[in-house]
Structure formats: C-alpha cells, structure tokens
Design a protein around this motif. Structure first.
Motif, PDB file in Angstrom:
ATOM      1  N   PRO A   1     -39.297  54.176 -80.453  1.00  0.00           N
ATOM      2  CA  PRO A   1     -40.539  54.858 -80.834  1.00  0.00           C
ATOM      3  C   PRO A   1     -41.313  55.345 -79.608  1.00  0.00           C
ATOM      4  CG  PRO A   1     -40.688  52.500 -81.276  1.00  0.00           C
ATOM      5  CD  PRO A   1     -39.273  52.780 -80.891  1.00  0.00           C
ATOM      6  N   ARG A   2     -42.024  56.442 -79.772  1.00  0.00           N
ATOM      7  CA  ARG A   2     -42.761  57.068 -78.666  1.00  0.00           C
ATOM      8  C   ARG A   2     -44.256  56.993 -78.936  1.00  0.00           C
ATOM      9  NH1 ARG A   2     -38.806  62.152 -79.488  1.00  0.00           N
ATOM     10  NH2 ARG A   2     -36.879  61.055 -78.947  1.00  0.00           N
ATOM     11  N   ILE A   3     -44.927  56.401 -77.973  1.00  0.00           N
ATOM     12  CA  ILE A   3     -46.359  56.115 -78.148  1.00  0.00           C
ATOM     13  C   ILE A   3     -47.164  56.851 -77.078  1.00  0.00           C
ATOM     14  CG2 ILE A   3     -48.109  54.287 -78.151  1.00  0.00           C
ATOM     15  CD1 ILE A   3     -45.555  52.412 -78.810  1.00  0.00           C
ATOM     16  N   VAL A   4     -48.046  57.731 -77.519  1.00  0.00           N
ATOM     17  CA  VAL A   4     -48.915  58.486 -76.607  1.00  0.00           C
ATOM     18  C   VAL A   4     -50.218  57.699 -76.436  1.00  0.00           C
ATOM     19  CG1 VAL A   4     -50.225  60.643 -76.325  1.00  0.00           C
ATOM     20  CG2 VAL A   4     -47.930  60.690 -77.362  1.00  0.00           C
ATOM     21  N   ILE A   5     -50.722  57.643 -75.191  1.00  0.00           N
ATOM     22  CA  ILE A   5     -52.048  57.045 -74.954  1.00  0.00           C
ATOM     23  C   ILE A   5     -52.928  58.118 -74.323  1.00  0.00           C
ATOM     24  CG2 ILE A   5     -53.335  55.074 -74.071  1.00  0.00           C
ATOM     25  CD1 ILE A   5     -50.757  53.721 -73.343  1.00  0.00           C
TER      26      ILE A   5
END
Ligand SMILES: [Mn+2]
Length: 418
Positions: free
Chosen positions: A177-181
């Motif tokens: 999964p790809r998580i943007v902050i």
C-alpha cells in the motif's frame, strides 16, 4: 482471527499486503497558550499535549499498528526551545513503533531548520531512534508500505507540495500500500478551503494541495495535516485533526482524535477516529432572567461534571439581574474561575435593581446612606451618561450594606485610623 506472521507484513489471501497504522498531525508542542493567565494551568495544557502523544503510543500497541505517521506541525514554532524538543522526543520514543513525520508550516524544514540542529539530532538518537523526520520528497520503502512524504521546506510553499507525486512512477507488480503524507489546505468540492485558515495562518494560496490533480488510483491513503478536526476530504484523504484540542471548536469539528487506518494496495482504506484528547474546551451562551445565576450554574455543572478541572470554558452571558443576584453571580464566577483551567467571560449582563432593593437602600436608618442612595436612584432614572455610573455605585453601596446587614451604620474598617 487473523494470525500475524512471526515476521514480515500481514498478507491477504490474494497476496496483497494489509497494513494497519495510525495517522496524527498538528501536535503544535510548545504552543504558549498565552491567554491562559495562570502559569500552572498553562503548564498543565502544554503537558497534556505531550501526554496525548503518549496516548497515541498506547493505541498503537492496542491496535498493533505497524507505525505512526504525523502529517506536520509537531512543533508550534520553527524555533522551539531545547526543553520542548527534548520532551517531545521522549514522548515520541515512548510510542515504540516507527514514527514517520513531515514538517508543516509551523515547524518547516529547509536550511538551518530545527530538524538540523545538533541538539535535535543528538536527542533523537538518544531517546527516539524510532523517529524519522522526512525532509525529502522521495519514497520511504518498508516491507508493508511505501510512504510518500510531502514535507514543507518553507513556511509558505508557493507550489503544491504534492506536485512531485503527479510524475512519480512506482515499480511494476508492487503490492505494498502507498501512503501519502502532506500538510496544507485542500479545496473541497463545495469550494471552501480547508486547512490553514483554521491553523491561524494567513497563508493565502500557499501550501495548497490540489487532490484533484493526483492520480488517485496510484495511492491508497492520503494522510493530511493542518486542519485541526478529524475530517474526510476525499475518498482516500483524511485530516486526522490535532491529537489534543487546542482552541474552542466550531460546530462539527472533531479534534482530539487519532486516525486508525487499514490499507491494502488498490483497495479503499478503513479509517476510524479514536479519542486521544483529554481537555475539554466548551462554549456556552446563557441568558440570565428571574432565576438569577442558578441557570448558569446548572448548565456549567452539567457540562463539566466532576472533571471541571479538565475544562476551558468560553461563557457568553446576557440578560438582566438584580443587585443581589449580581453579587451572587460574581461569587459563582470566582468559584468557577478557580476550578476551571480557563474561564473566558463575555459579560453582557445588565444590572436591574428591584424596587425592593432600591427602597431598602433609600430607607436605611443611616442618613448618609439613604441620602446617597436616593441621589443615585434619581440619577439612574434620569438616564444619560450618569446613569451607568449611578448604577455601578448603587451596586457597590448594596454590597457594603449587605456586609454590615440590617439597617445599621457602616463601621470604619478594623484598623482604620479614628
Ligand atoms: Mn499547519
């Protein structure tokens, strides 16, 4: 019950990775809270923000979160005191799992930023080796997730800090999964801009994030900071809100939470708001009438309960009270002021002495008092500028006479020269 593998990330039946983590933001540690007059209470509010960081750690353990992301504004200022940094790192160290954070507008990165201070680096290594401050716009690869940070390297970034993600090319076949902050304001579909308008910053168009220009199918969760309430702003984008409330909230805001998130590559995130805040900032408007201040007391008692010492209250009073009720109101307000962390009073209560109260003063046996009282009553009734002064004087006279009681003469204070 799903069994967690001894090592490595949890996998779904189809081979995709399922990752649980926590999302927080806007801790603003070191915020001065200058409007809280009492030094002890000010310290209490500041310490509670550190305790709330530790509560995030408790939730991370309960929820078996793999890591925590913090979407900016960990510190209230880009130049926090060493003690503030030290205490923050001790609390972050207590979280136990890795903590990935980006700088926001309050604690922005860039040359000579706080994140480059030797003190910060030394202290991080000593007490919070689990803490990773992400100062570059490049992916962080974990076994169970790819983290895509959009740090603010200036207080006001003229360009959208997520621009680099429009061109980012992930490797093929990557099921993590790809998580943007990111930290900044977003434009909702309604057209209202959310974010730094509430952050107390007049940033104009700076730090504006255009979610509509991100290839959303490439990302699985967008962890946002800047808006202090828990809020969904897109199908995969949430503001976690501040972990501990730091102002009187507007309607429908939900500060004081951490977001517990479950993500898989290509799926929709599961997001839950879990409480981390302890302090309560309450706002009440009360109109006083014939019942006097009792109605106010009842409302405050019900709202604050036995933990009134955790409360800050903004109180707007209106209506009219008699002289006796005014002095009782003042006593009650003093009592509340002592018990609450802070009482913000907007006192619009009018003084309306009753006929009996006027007569009790003008009929006093002490001729000086009765004459003064009669003169004040006359001036009050005449209206104009003198009326308010006369009313205030009547209030003082009423207070003095109440203290000596009966129709007696006011005695000089003990110790006064004869
Ligand atoms: Mn901010």
């Amino acid at each position: 019950m799903i069994r967690r593998p001894v090592s490595g990330p949890l996998r779904n039946l189809d081979g995709t990775t399922m990752t649980s983590f926590l999302h927080s933001a806007d801790w603003q540690l070191g915020k001065p809270f200058a409007r809280i007059a009492d030094e002890e209470q000010r310290g209490r509010v500041q310490r509670e923000r550190l305790e709330a960081v530790r509560r995030i750690g408790e939730i991370a353990r309960e929820r078996k979160a793999a890591f925590v992301v913090v979407a900016g504004d960990l510190f209230d200022s880009a130049t926090p005191k060493d003690a503030t940094i030290s205490h923050a790192l001790a609390a972050i160290g207590s979280i136990g799992v890795p903590v990935y954070a980006i700088p926001g507008n309050h604690d922005h990165g860039g040359p000579n930023s706080l994140w480059e201070r030797p003190f910060f680096r030394r202290q991080r290594e000593a007490v919070a080796p689990n803490f990773h401050i992400l100062l570059e716009r490049q992916p962080i690869e974990r076994d169970d997730a790819v983290i895509l940070p959009c740090p603010l390297l200036r207080r006001h970034e003229p360009d959208d800090p997520t621009t680099w993600l429009r061109r980012w090319q992930p490797g093929g076949g990557d099921e993590r999964p790809r998580i943007v902050i990111a930290h900044g304001s977003t434009r909702s579909f309604g057209g209202a801009t959310l974010g730094n308008s509430v952050d107390g910053e007049e940033a104009g168009q700076a730090n504006a994030i255009d979610l509509g220009r991100l290839p959303l199918d490439q990302f699985d969760y967008i962890a946002l900071g800047d808006w202090h309430g828990f809020l969904k702003v897109g199908e995969k984008a949430w503001y976690s809100g501040a972990h501990e409330i730091d102002r009187f909230p507007k309607a429908d805001q939900r500060p004081g939470h951490v977001a517990a998130v479950t993500v898989t590559r290509g799926g929709m995130p599961g997001v839950e708001a879990l409480p981390t805040g302890k302090l309560r900032w309450l706002r009440h408007e009360v109109a006083l009438g014939d019942d006097g201040p009792d109605v106010m007391n009842r409302i405050l008692r019900e709202a604050t309960g036995s933990r009134y010492d955790d409360c800050l209250v903004e109180l707007v009073l209106s209506g009219a009270v008699s002289l006796a009720d005014r002095s009782r109101l003042d006593t009650l307000l003093d009592d509340w002021r002592a018990g609450l962390i802070r009482l913000d009073l907007d006192d619009g209560v009018r003084l309306a002495p009753s006929e009996e109260e006027m007569r009790a003063l003008t009929d006093r046996t002490d001729p000086i008092i009765s004459r003064v009282a009669a003169e004040l009553v006359a001036r009050n009734e005449a209206g104009g500028e003198g009326a308010a002064v006369a009313l205030a004087a009547l209030r003082i006279l009423h207070g003095l006479c109440r203290d000596v009681g009966g129709g007696g003469v006011i005695q000089p204070a003990a110790g006064a020269s004869p």
